[in-house]
Design an enzyme around this catalytic site. Structure first.
Site, PDB file in Angstrom:
ATOM      1  N   LYS A 172      10.158 -15.824 -12.261  1.00 45.92           N
ATOM      2  CA  LYS A 172       9.424 -14.448 -13.810  1.00 45.92           C
ATOM      3  C   LYS A 172       8.252 -15.090 -14.442  1.00 45.92           C
ATOM      4  CE  LYS A 172      10.787 -11.340 -12.506  1.00 45.92           C
ATOM      5  NZ  LYS A 172      11.800 -11.926 -11.116  1.00 45.92           N
TER       6      LYS A 172
ATOM      7  N   HIS B 295      13.690 -38.012  -8.972  1.00 45.56           N
ATOM      8  CA  HIS B 295      12.236 -38.217  -8.190  1.00 45.56           C
ATOM      9  C   HIS B 295      11.211 -37.441  -7.860  1.00 45.56           C
ATOM     10  CE1 HIS B 295      15.777 -39.775  -6.352  1.00 45.56           C
ATOM     11  NE2 HIS B 295      17.029 -38.852  -6.552  1.00 45.56           N
TER      12      HIS B 295
ATOM     13  N   CYS C 284       0.968  -1.293   0.267  1.00 48.15           N
ATOM     14  CA  CYS C 284       0.415   0.068  -0.038  1.00 48.15           C
ATOM     15  C   CYS C 284       0.764   1.006   0.327  1.00 48.15           C
ATOM     16  CB  CYS C 284      -1.307   0.465   0.973  1.00 48.15           C
ATOM     17  SG  CYS C 284      -1.947  -1.507   1.819  1.00 48.15           S
TER      18      CYS C 284
ATOM     19  N   GLU D 175      14.336 -18.606  -9.942  1.00 50.06           N
ATOM     20  CA  GLU D 175      14.366 -17.127  -9.961  1.00 50.06           C
ATOM     21  C   GLU D 175      13.132 -17.728 -12.183  1.00 50.06           C
ATOM     22  OE1 GLU D 175      14.311 -14.766  -9.229  1.00 50.06           O
ATOM     23  OE2 GLU D 175      14.405 -13.466 -10.719  1.00 50.06           O
TER      24      GLU D 175
ATOM     25  N   GLU E 216       4.957 -14.960 -12.072  1.00 52.11           N
ATOM     26  CA  GLU E 216       4.853 -13.673 -11.329  1.00 52.11           C
ATOM     27  C   GLU E 216       3.875 -13.636 -13.145  1.00 52.11           C
ATOM     28  OE1 GLU E 216       7.543 -11.779  -8.500  1.00 52.11           O
ATOM     29  OE2 GLU E 216       8.481 -12.215 -10.158  1.00 52.11           O
TER      30      GLU E 216
END
Ligand code: G6P
Length: 610
Positions: free
Chosen positions: A487, A506, A2, A483, A490
């Protein structure tokens, strides 16, 4: 999370408030609102769901003329995204409040205030603050005293600004757990949750400390510390070089920030390598005295910054011979951890305000760490101010919610830490030179990696109809795969998972089919042959792969495997270089999917609530 802006002036302030909100929109963008005190002593308020632009349009239709006002851009915590839940919240048409943070005892206070006859119009925790202040004003004639009495009853985190229709030209603010900065003008003063909001109107700032309250009028600012004593806080002049308004010729801030990485890395290195060594003050005055005794590093961070920490673990243990743990801050802060002798607590944070990381830093002070270091992009942030040592990443303001240049410059800072610790722990001269040489070559290598842009854009349509994806890497490229997956999820909303390639058999091999692209990060390092075996495991099960590979790694593309050649770079800096194509991939896939790249749904850039 905010954003808050407040102003008291002789001029109309709604434009200033709106411009401030626009600049703070990266902190939250599901709704926005503002309230001003009109000349006839009435509070006029407008709120809208959606982006700040919606609110701007509303103000365009119903101009607001007041000279004192508060404004807010929201990232919902308590209560859905509705106009009623947007701030400011107003009690009895007179006490208006904006708030960042979470009031943990809001249910109890709500009950108490209901019994006192207050009617609630929202589902937010914030609304208790305005009614509480209104109630306290019945016992305390002065607004400051009423706010002070109200905040004493709050548990949780708050940065809050209060305006009173009976007290024109005055704002009372309180900080506990959520940052607030006061901007000083001539015949006008301001407050915001981030100085970025106020750069168009002032360059002079005063940062409130934990527990501070301030009384702001046009002509002066009085600050009181947590014991209620009057205190002077230092005034800082900001260089304010950054104009957040500009995307230049780029379509999105994220793309601009991806392309800024070579120069951001140059900045992060500038003046910090002297005669082949890390300069004494790269981490702050006297830092070498602390670093020379360090035998263990505990890294704590969130999100992308956590991934930077994970890369650093590979580097620190292999090169500097220092043991290292890396942990997500929200876990670290709530468990009982063992502190190794001579440990350094390292926080990594773009903003320096992430609530969990900041809490971990504060906790570390009680736990017997030898010292604390933050690797951070905001020199005025709480983490920089509260850490013993700081490495400023100098990436420049990052606006895109998905972090890019902050990450690569954090990795530079972490490699500098490796050098600094290695220097005092017998890292050979040759090895030091090798690291320094690799770092110096990095900006040019990043420029080369950016040249892959067109090739990556061309393959992005192949992802457009996919729902799932898998990223694979080994060694220090495993966190880079993580990462890359972060990305993609997101900003394109495609489910993306990352695995250490050796772990494939596995579990994740069960998922492989032609509908789930597998992205592989394959520099020419000592694990290349192992990785090639993992690639064959995927191929044998009909998987479709996109391999970002060193051209000397000799991957042969075919119908099941697209090979994107990344120009050769030193193994040490490969995690930084291979980050770039993965950033570009997620960007171009998001473009095809038509998402809001700079402000993806449900996310915020600066997470100041836990
Ligand atoms: C949010 C941002 C991420 C960032 C994370 C940690 O989730 O969207 O991009 O990596 O917070 O933020 P920090 O400022 O501490 O690096």
């Amino acid at each position: 999370m905010c954003g808050i802006v407040g102003a008291t002036s002789e001029r109309r302030i709604s434009e200033i408030l709106l411009e401030g909100l626009k600049r703070l929109e990266y902190r939250g963008y599901d709704s926005a609102g503002l309230a001003v005190l009109s000349e006839n002593g009435q509070i006029e308020s407008l709120r809208r769901t959606g982006k700040v632009q919606e609110l701007k349009d509303a103000v365009g239709e119903h101009p607001l003329g007041g000279t004192t006002g508060i404004a807010h851009t929201r990232w919902a915590t308590h209560g859905g995204v509705t106009e009623a839940n947007a701030h400011p919240h107003i009690s009895n048409d007179c006490i208006a409040v904006v708030h960042n943070g979470i009031i943990e005892n809001h249910s109890k206070l709500r009950e108490k205030l209901r019994e006192l006859g207050y009617e609630f119009r929202s589902d937010t925790d914030t609304e208790v603050i305005c009614h509480l202040v209104h109630h306290e004003k019945q016992q305390h004639a002065d607004l400051f005293d009423a706010v002070q009495a109200a905040v004493k009853q709050l548990d949780g985190a708050y940065g809050t600004v209060v305006m009173d229709c009976q007290d024109p030209g005055r704002l009372v603010v309180a900080r506990s757990g959520s940052p607030l900065v006061i901007g000083l003008g001539i015949g006008e003063n301001f407050v915001a949750s981030d100085q970025l909001a106020l750069l168009p109107v002032t360059r002079k700032f005063m940062y409130l400390e934990e527990g501070d309250m301030a009384d702001i009028t046009r002509t002066g600012v009085k600050v009181y510390d947590k014991s209620g004593s009057r205190i002077e806080r230092a005034i800082h002049e900001s260089d304010g070089q950054y104009d957040a308004g500009g995307k230049g010729n780029y379509r999105h801030f994220m793309l601009k920030e991806i392309h800024e990485q070579p120069s951001a890395v140059r900045n992060a290195l500038e003046g910090r390598l002297v005669d082949g060594k890390v300069s004494g003050n790269a981490f702050g005055e006297g830092s070498m005295d602390v670093l020379k005794d360090i035998e263990h590093v505990q890294i704590v961070a969130c999100g992308t910054s956590y991934h930077a920490g994970m890369v650093a673990r590979y580097w620190l243990e292999a090169l500097a011979g220092v043991s290292c743990n890396v942990e997500i801050a929200s876990e670290f802060r709530y468990r009982q951890s063992h502190v190794h002798p001579n440990s350094l607590l390292v926080t990594i944070s773009q903003s320096g305000e992430t609530a969990d990381t900041l809490a971990a830093l504060r906790l570390s002070k009680e736990l017997g760490y030898k010292g604390s270091l933050t690797i951070c992009n905001v020199s005025t942030s709480s983490m920089v101010r509260e850490s013993d040592l700081a490495y400023m990443t100098r990436a420049g303001t990052e606006i895109g919610v998905a972090s890019t240049k902050a990450f690569t410059t954090q990795l530079v800072g972490l490699m500098m830490l490796v050098l600094a610790l290695g220097q005092s722990r017998g890292l050979s001269g040759d090895k030091q030179q090798h690291i320094v040489g690799a770092l110096k070559a990095l900006p040019a290598k990043l420029e080369e990696a950016l040249l892959l842009s067109d090739e990556i854009e061309a393959l992005a349509p192949e992802f457009a109809d996919k729902f799932h994806s898998l990223f694979l890497g080994r060694g220090s490229q495993y966190p880079i795969a993580m990462e890359g997956a972060l990305k993609l999820k997101e900003i394109s909303y495609i489910h993306a998972e990352a695995y250490a390639a050796g772990e494939l058999k596995h579990g994740p091999l069960a998922l492989i089919d032609a509908e789930m692209p597998v992205i592989v990060v394959a520099p020419n390092d000592e694990l290349l042959e192992k990785l090639k075996s993992n690639v064959e495991e995927v191929r044998a099960r009909g998987g479709i792969m996109y391999v970002f590979a060193d051209k000397d790694a000799h991957f042969q593309g075919d119908a099941s495997m697209r090979v994107i050649n990344v120009s050769h770079c030193d193994e040490l800096i490969a995690p930084i270089v291979y980050t770039i194509p993965l950033q570009l991939l997620s960007y171009f896939v998001a473009i095809i999917k038509g998402t809001d790249v700079d402000q993806p749904r449900n996310l915020a850039k600066s997470v100041t609530v836990e």
